[in-house]
Motif scaffolding. Structure first.
Motif, PDB file in Angstrom:
ATOM      1  N   THR A  95       0.723  -1.227   0.084  1.00 35.73           N
ATOM      2  CA  THR A  95       0.053   0.256   0.000  1.00 35.73           C
ATOM      3  C   THR A  95       0.819   1.067   0.039  1.00 35.73           C
ATOM      4  OG1 THR A  95      -1.508  -1.001   1.292  1.00 35.73           O
ATOM      5  CG2 THR A  95      -2.055   0.938   0.887  1.00 35.73           C
ATOM      6  N   ASP A  96       1.701   1.206   0.686  1.00 35.07           N
ATOM      7  CA  ASP A  96       2.751   2.498   0.658  1.00 35.07           C
ATOM      8  C   ASP A  96       3.195   2.630  -0.641  1.00 35.07           C
ATOM      9  OD1 ASP A  96       2.591   3.336   3.221  1.00 35.07           O
ATOM     10  OD2 ASP A  96       4.463   2.122   4.073  1.00 35.07           O
ATOM     11  N   VAL A  97       3.877   1.867  -1.554  1.00 32.89           N
ATOM     12  CA  VAL A  97       3.912   2.093  -2.723  1.00 32.89           C
ATOM     13  C   VAL A  97       3.037   2.959  -3.615  1.00 32.89           C
ATOM     14  CG1 VAL A  97       4.816   1.059  -4.994  1.00 32.89           C
ATOM     15  CG2 VAL A  97       5.683   0.115  -3.027  1.00 32.89           C
ATOM     16  N   LEU A  98       1.847   2.506  -3.425  1.00 29.43           N
ATOM     17  CA  LEU A  98       0.525   2.924  -4.033  1.00 29.43           C
ATOM     18  C   LEU A  98       0.504   4.603  -3.562  1.00 29.43           C
ATOM     19  CD1 LEU A  98      -1.787   0.181  -4.182  1.00 29.43           C
ATOM     20  CD2 LEU A  98      -0.661   0.892  -6.086  1.00 29.43           C
ATOM     21  N   ARG A  99       0.675   4.528  -2.189  1.00 27.95           N
ATOM     22  CA  ARG A  99       0.292   6.228  -1.618  1.00 27.95           C
ATOM     23  C   ARG A  99       1.275   7.110  -2.144  1.00 27.95           C
ATOM     24  NH1 ARG A  99       0.034   3.174   3.842  1.00 27.95           N
ATOM     25  NH2 ARG A  99      -2.227   2.800   4.211  1.00 27.95           N
ATOM     26  N   VAL A 100       2.742   6.533  -2.491  1.00 27.77           N
ATOM     27  CA  VAL A 100       3.527   7.559  -2.915  1.00 27.77           C
ATOM     28  C   VAL A 100       3.321   7.692  -4.524  1.00 27.77           C
ATOM     29  CG1 VAL A 100       5.869   7.674  -3.708  1.00 27.77           C
ATOM     30  CG2 VAL A 100       5.479   7.008  -1.494  1.00 27.77           C
ATOM     31  N   LEU A 101       2.827   6.707  -5.209  1.00 30.13           N
ATOM     32  CA  LEU A 101       2.642   6.442  -6.496  1.00 30.13           C
ATOM     33  C   LEU A 101       1.408   7.858  -6.718  1.00 30.13           C
ATOM     34  CD1 LEU A 101       2.328   5.926  -9.517  1.00 30.13           C
ATOM     35  CD2 LEU A 101       1.129   4.146  -8.882  1.00 30.13           C
ATOM     36  N   TYR A 102       0.387   7.986  -5.981  1.00 26.26           N
ATOM     37  CA  TYR A 102      -0.763   8.738  -5.782  1.00 26.26           C
ATOM     38  C   TYR A 102      -0.503  10.108  -5.351  1.00 26.26           C
ATOM     39  CZ  TYR A 102      -4.068   5.150  -7.412  1.00 26.26           C
ATOM     40  OH  TYR A 102      -4.842   4.368  -8.189  1.00 26.26           O
ATOM     41  N   GLY A 103       0.662  10.151  -4.880  1.00 20.89           N
ATOM     42  CA  GLY A 103       1.109  11.466  -4.176  1.00 20.89           C
ATOM     43  C   GLY A 103       0.934  11.765  -2.845  1.00 20.89           C
ATOM     44  N   SER A 104       1.035  10.673  -2.181  1.00 15.33           N
ATOM     45  CA  SER A 104       0.733  10.808  -0.678  1.00 15.33           C
ATOM     46  C   SER A 104       1.910  10.268   0.124  1.00 15.33           C
ATOM     47  CB  SER A 104      -0.599  10.007  -0.388  1.00 15.33           C
ATOM     48  OG  SER A 104      -0.885  10.161   1.055  1.00 15.33           O
ATOM     49  N   GLN A 105       1.980  10.450   1.275  1.00 16.84           N
ATOM     50  CA  GLN A 105       2.872   9.997   2.144  1.00 16.84           C
ATOM     51  C   GLN A 105       2.683   8.435   2.378  1.00 16.84           C
ATOM     52  OE1 GLN A 105       5.623  11.957   3.085  1.00 16.84           O
ATOM     53  NE2 GLN A 105       4.679  13.291   1.844  1.00 16.84           N
ATOM     54  N   PRO A 106       3.796   7.911   2.846  1.00 18.32           N
ATOM     55  CA  PRO A 106       3.701   6.444   3.329  1.00 18.32           C
ATOM     56  C   PRO A 106       3.016   6.374   4.723  1.00 18.32           C
ATOM     57  CG  PRO A 106       6.048   6.999   2.584  1.00 18.32           C
ATOM     58  CD  PRO A 106       5.487   8.036   2.623  1.00 18.32           C
ATOM     59  N   GLY A 107       2.525   5.092   5.037  1.00 18.88           N
ATOM     60  CA  GLY A 107       1.840   4.881   6.360  1.00 18.88           C
ATOM     61  C   GLY A 107       0.419   5.108   6.166  1.00 18.88           C
ATOM     62  N   ASP A 108      -0.205   4.357   7.348  1.00 21.25           N
ATOM     63  CA  ASP A 108      -1.628   4.451   7.234  1.00 21.25           C
ATOM     64  C   ASP A 108      -1.941   5.860   7.521  1.00 21.25           C
ATOM     65  OD1 ASP A 108      -1.788   1.892   6.665  1.00 21.25           O
ATOM     66  OD2 ASP A 108      -2.512   1.281   8.715  1.00 21.25           O
ATOM     67  N   PRO A 109      -3.019   6.297   6.912  1.00 21.70           N
ATOM     68  CA  PRO A 109      -3.673   7.954   7.372  1.00 21.70           C
ATOM     69  C   PRO A 109      -4.198   7.584   8.952  1.00 21.70           C
ATOM     70  CG  PRO A 109      -5.212   6.584   5.767  1.00 21.70           C
ATOM     71  CD  PRO A 109      -4.058   5.510   5.910  1.00 21.70           C
ATOM     72  N   ALA A 110      -4.013   8.870   9.503  1.00 18.65           N
ATOM     73  CA  ALA A 110      -4.246   8.834  10.906  1.00 18.65           C
ATOM     74  C   ALA A 110      -5.823   8.725  11.186  1.00 18.65           C
ATOM     75  CB  ALA A 110      -3.699  10.268  11.659  1.00 18.65           C
ATOM     76  N   TYR A 111      -6.162   7.812  12.281  1.00 24.38           N
ATOM     77  CA  TYR A 111      -7.509   8.052  12.524  1.00 24.38           C
ATOM     78  C   TYR A 111      -8.135   9.512  12.701  1.00 24.38           C
ATOM     79  CZ  TYR A 111      -6.821   3.094  13.529  1.00 24.38           C
ATOM     80  OH  TYR A 111      -6.538   1.746  13.559  1.00 24.38           O
ATOM     81  N   ALA A 112      -9.394   9.494  12.286  1.00 22.50           N
ATOM     82  CA  ALA A 112      -9.986  11.150  12.293  1.00 22.50           C
ATOM     83  C   ALA A 112     -10.577  11.258  13.430  1.00 22.50           C
ATOM     84  CB  ALA A 112     -10.713  11.314  10.964  1.00 22.50           C
ATOM     85  N   PRO A 113     -10.097  12.330  14.323  1.00 19.10           N
ATOM     86  CA  PRO A 113     -10.903  12.784  15.340  1.00 19.10           C
ATOM     87  C   PRO A 113     -12.475  12.839  15.225  1.00 19.10           C
ATOM     88  CG  PRO A 113      -8.775  14.135  15.284  1.00 19.10           C
ATOM     89  CD  PRO A 113      -9.230  13.299  13.967  1.00 19.10           C
ATOM     90  N   VAL A 114     -13.045  13.120  14.222  1.00 17.93           N
ATOM     91  CA  VAL A 114     -14.204  13.402  14.053  1.00 17.93           C
ATOM     92  C   VAL A 114     -15.027  12.167  13.776  1.00 17.93           C
ATOM     93  CG1 VAL A 114     -14.222  15.777  13.053  1.00 17.93           C
ATOM     94  CG2 VAL A 114     -14.043  13.818  11.480  1.00 17.93           C
ATOM     95  N   ASN A 115     -14.362  10.946  13.524  1.00 22.71           N
ATOM     96  CA  ASN A 115     -15.109   9.499  13.397  1.00 22.71           C
ATOM     97  C   ASN A 115     -14.628   9.037  14.583  1.00 22.71           C
ATOM     98  OD1 ASN A 115     -15.612  10.053  10.670  1.00 22.71           O
ATOM     99  ND2 ASN A 115     -13.826   9.237   9.767  1.00 22.71           N
ATOM    100  N   ASN A 116     -13.844   9.323  15.470  1.00 20.10           N
ATOM    101  CA  ASN A 116     -13.615   8.594  16.861  1.00 20.10           C
ATOM    102  C   ASN A 116     -14.611   8.756  17.783  1.00 20.10           C
ATOM    103  OD1 ASN A 116     -11.413   7.789  15.212  1.00 20.10           O
ATOM    104  ND2 ASN A 116     -10.027   9.209  16.430  1.00 20.10           N
TER     105      ASN A 116
END
Length: 914
Positions: A542-563
């Motif tokens: 997934t990290d390779v795809l994130r970089v390919l799509y212009g994002s940072q490696p690593g799982d996105p942080a849990y969103a406070p508004v969803n927690n």
């Protein structure tokens, strides 16, 4: 000579009936042990054989104070069906559906799904939910399942529809010494390449010592299930007048496509129990349970946005025509939009259209753990039962989605090919790797849920002389902590922009990034395969795809508004006297009483106000008294009239109670802004129910029953939009709300009869069946479903079957059927009138409801087994012999929505016992 063959269905029916007429050439099976007369005695008896299990279930039904249906295992490790939910669909008043993985799921009791599930009387739930996934507990581990359809003060609160209690095996059920049982099952579906397997081992040891009688039991099992479920669909109807040139006045699908859910999951399970009886008055015990789930599968889409075509040719209209207000996009409009004369389409060709494939790489894991210990005391008139338990549920899910697409020359569709649509892309262009481009963004949905509950309960009974024969009483306290974490689903956009970058130009991707989808869909391209992203690569890189799509490696942080985090404490106290007397020489007995329930909860989350994350916390307390009463009048021997009345309740979901709100203060005072959120002020849903039945019992296990019921629901929870004033500003806020009442009433007929009067081998024949009529109506003024039935409820359903058990042979043929039902409501739909008398279409607050409807369907199941030796039995089963499929349609059958191909399964199993 004319030759003929039997279909699988006819062969199964013939085999079941022929068994009844054959001579006794097989080895005589061990005689079944007599059925016990009450639940506490049933716990001391090992049931052997389907007739003995049915006798025990009928006896439990007869003796119960409430309206109860029971399913009892045929033998140790031999439940009547593959899963608990599959067995529950045979119960009068219970309806189920087929899940994405071809399992029977989501039981409804008399049309309502708010059910509390207990295992050995202890509450079970999955993640932060109120309900429990029945399929996570293997049927082989269950000794019986009790379905409570009416209220009882001694029944754990939380299910407005009722309760289902699953009972595990205990060591004191077995004879002294060692008992060892090994059971296994292998089955194969028509749509899968690999078989599904299950293996279980149960060992029990019971011994008399100087310290008293001690029993030990351990039961472990492992199931590996493979599945594939193809689905073909038409998207929502749209006016061709407002689409590509060539189909004016014809209603056609906005898009067409299909998908397969394909993969597997594993379910490890282990439970253990220790019982110690130092004397006749006392018993001490400790129980442990682990039930796990590990799923890894893919959802593979093939799709075309056909209304983006350059033009439409060969468009044909049906004779199903109507008028409707249509907006500029071709969808149902308001009264200010112009009226169009429209006819549902038959077929069309869409030229120069976008095609798309997609892979959803999914993984899921659930761990359920229970530790419990307790004491039972029984001396003279007093009995007591103290139980302390710890229950934990941890649920984790990941879904990584990559869409790819290309332009294709044409798509030929048939809107209605007899209950479903068909799609053909000439030349199968999506079956070639060339020219695919990244479409849409990298979608990431990652969530985690955890709940832990500590509970202690003391219940007992005291026997008396006179009109009041005994008094049941009890107290319970439970403390539950829950947490939910999720990212904001979605992700970065497609590299270079939507459908710009070629997949083949992404040098960091391997050559096998695009693979052939593992299965096909019969209604699309003649079941030709298509190319799609590799799910294993999506999961593992997934990290390779994130970089390919212009994002940072690593799982996105849990969103406070969803927690959110929740703490809930529940307390209960009940008293329930039993009475017995005679009226005109007839025996009358029953119970009356009530359960007092108190809930205290605090939920903390975070909202987004003007794009600023703001912590929010809410607390609430509720108190309820839940009365109940029942009466059984034995008019003549074995003829009983039963009446019950009672109040039940269910608590809102923790996610609905989350105090989160999301809105922005408007800059333009002339515009009413919108917002959304949870609702910490939600009330508990309540139900008042009445039952009346007449029951006639014949010998062992035979009976006939007729029952009527009436249930009134109030404070139903529905998400809706309403005007709210916040800080002096009026908002249209979407929240879950308590929206009034619904009524559910109906009729249940059931019967079971063993033909003992027939001579010889024919005396092994039995017949059984039940019918349910569920007439529901929403009584909430202002609700769009006002005057309409509850969603998901079939008005008519039935089960019918024949069984045979003699000479070591046991066989069963069962047909389960449910009528059409409204699965979901669609606010605005371009649709012709259907059976609810829909008038000319208008999209607005006062328009009549439109539905996604499901056609009536039934499933035929067959099983046959043989007792090879007193220790070894083998069986063969076939599920869904008729190949029943799910068909849905948009409001009217002339415009199908989708077809879901439920698999047929054929399996072999064994049970070995020492």
């Amino acid at each position: 000579m004319k030759r003929f063959t039997l279909s699988p269905v006819a062969a199964a029916a013939t085999l079941t009936l022929v068994l009844a007429g054959q001579h006794a050439t097989a080895q005589q099976a061990a005689a079944p042990k007599p059925a016990a007369e009450a639940e506490n005695k049933l716990e001391q008896v090992v049931i052997i054989g389907q007739r003995a299990s049915r006798n025990a279930a009928v006896q439990s039904k007869r003796d119960a104070d409430q309206v109860v249906e029971s399913i009892v295992a045929d033998d140790i490790g031999k439940f009547p069906d593959n899963t608990v939910a599959e067995a529950l669909q045979r119960v009068p008043g219970v309806q189920t559906v087929v899940g994405f993985n071809n399992e029977i799921v989501n039981p409804l009791i008399r049309g309502i799904g708010d059910i509390i599930t207990t295992v050995d009387g202890r509450e079970m739930f999955t993640g932060v939910g109120r309900g429990f996934a029945f399929q996570d507990l293997p049927a082989e581990a269950i000794s019986r399942a009790d379905v409570y359809k009416s209220a009882g003060a001694n029944v754990l609160e939380g299910g407005v529809a009722g309760a289902i209690d699953l009972k595990l095996r205990k060591p004191m059920e077995f004879r002294k010494g060692l008992t060892l049982v090994v059971n296994g099952r292998a089955s194969k579906g028509e749509f899968t390449t690999d078989p599904s397997t299950k293996l279980g081992v149960l060992g029990s040891y019971r011994v008399q010592t100087d310290a008293g009688e001690i029993g030990f039991l351990a039961d472990v099992s492992y199931a590996d299930h493979k599945f594939n479920r193809p689905i073909s669909f038409n998207c929502d109807p749209r006016s061709g007048t407002n689409g590509p040139a060539g189909a004016a006045g014809i209603v056609l699908p906005t898009c067409v496509g299909g998908l397969t859910d394909t993969g597997g999951y594993q379910r490890p399970q282990a439970n253990a129990s220790i019982q110690w009886r130092p004397n006749a008055q006392n018993e001490f015990y400790a129980d442990a349970l682990y039930a796990g789930y590990r799923g890894k599968f893919g959802t593979y889409f093939i799709f075309s946005d056909i209304f983006a075509a350059a033009n439409i040719t060969n468009a044909k209209a049906s004779t199903d025509c109507f008028k409707a207000h249509i907006n500029g996009a071709g969808f149902l409009g308001s009264a200010t939009d112009g009226i169009q004369n429209l006819c549902n389409g038959v077929s069309a060709t869409f030229n120069n259209v976008p095609g798309l494939t997609s892979t959803q790489a999914k993984t899921g894991a659930t761990d359920q753990r229970v530790l419990a210990a307790g004491w039972k005391y029984n001396a003279g008139p007093l009995s007591l039962h103290l139980d302390a338990s710890h229950m934990a549920s941890d649920n984790r899910n990941r879904n990584i989605i990559v869409d790819i697409g290309k332009q294709i020359a044409s798509v030929d569709i048939v809107v209605n090919a007899g209950d479903y649509g068909t799609t053909n892309m000439p030349g199968n262009p999506l079956g070639s790797k060339t020219d695919f481009r990244f479409a849409n963004g990298l979608f990431q949905d990652i969530n985690w849920a955890k709940s832990e509950q500590n509970a202690v309960a003391l219940k007992g009974s005291y026997e008396l002389d006179g009109f009041i024969t005994s008094v049941d009483f009890g107290v319970r306290a439970a403390d539950r902590d829950s947490a939910w974490r999720a990212n904001e689903a979605g992700g970065p956009g497609a590299p270079g922009g939507n459908r710009v970058t070629l997949v083949s130009s992404a040098t960091q991707l391997p050559a096998d990034f695009l693979i052939q989808a593992p299965n096909c869909i019969p209604q699309i391209n003649g079941c030709q395969p298509w190319m799609t992203p590799n799910p294993d690569y999506l999961r593992n890189n997934t990290d390779v795809l994130r970089v390919l799509y212009g994002s940072q490696p690593g799982d996105p942080a849990y969103a406070p508004v969803n927690n959110y985090d929740a703490t809930e404490r529940n307390y209960a106290l009940y008293v329930q006297p039993h009475y017995e007397t005679t009226v005109g020489g007839m025996r009358l007995d029953g119970v009356f009483g009530g359960r007092f329930v108190r809930s205290e909860r605090t939920i903390s989350g975070a909202g987004r106000i003007n794009n600023v994350v703001t912590p929010q916390t809410a607390s609430s307390t509720t108190n309820h008294f839940l009365p109940n009463a029942s009466a059984k009048l034995e008019v003549v021997p074995n003829l009983i009239v039963r009446a019950t009345a009672g109040v039940t309740m269910s608590r809102p979901g923790l996610g609905d109670l989350n105090p989160t709100v999301n809105y922005s203060v408007p800059l333009n005072a002339n515009i009413i802004p919108g917002g959304s959120g949870g609702n910490p002020e939600l009330k508990d849903q309540m139900s008042t129910a009445y039952d009346l039945s007449i029951e006639k019992y014949f010998g062992k296990g035979s009976y006939v029953q007729a029952a009527v019921y009436h249930r009134v629901l109030k404070d139903r929870v529905v998400r809706s939009v309403a005007r709210e004033v916040i800080g002096g500003v009026t908002y249209d806020m979407s929240r879950p709300r308590n929206l009034g009442k619904a009524t559910l009433k109906g009729l249940e007929l059931s019967a079971q009869y063993f033909l003992d009067m027939l001579p010889g081998a024919l005396s092994g024949v039995g017949v059984f069946g039940n019918y349910t009529m569920a007439d529901s109506v929403v009584n909430t003024p202002g609700d769009k479903l006002f005057g309409k039935p509850l969603l998901g409820v079939s008005k008519h359903s039935y089960n019918a079957g024949v069984l045979y058990e003699k000479f070591g042979i046991t066989s069963r043929l069962t047909y389960t059927w449910r009528d059409k039902f409204n699965e979901g409501q669609i606010d605005c739909l371009v649709a012709s009138p259907a059976e609810n008398g829909l008038a000319t279409g208008i999209c607005g607050n006062n328009n009549a409801p439109y539905y996604n409807r499901v056609k009536a369907y039934g499933r035929l199941d067959f099983a046959i087994g043989y007792q090879v030796t007193p220790q070894l039995s083998v069986s063969f089963n076939a599920n869904n012999l008729t190949g029943a499929k799910y068909y849905s349609y948009f409001q009217n059958e002339s415009f199908p929505h989708d077809i879901r191909s439920d698999d047929k399964f054929y399996g072999l199993s064994f049970n070995f016992k020492l």
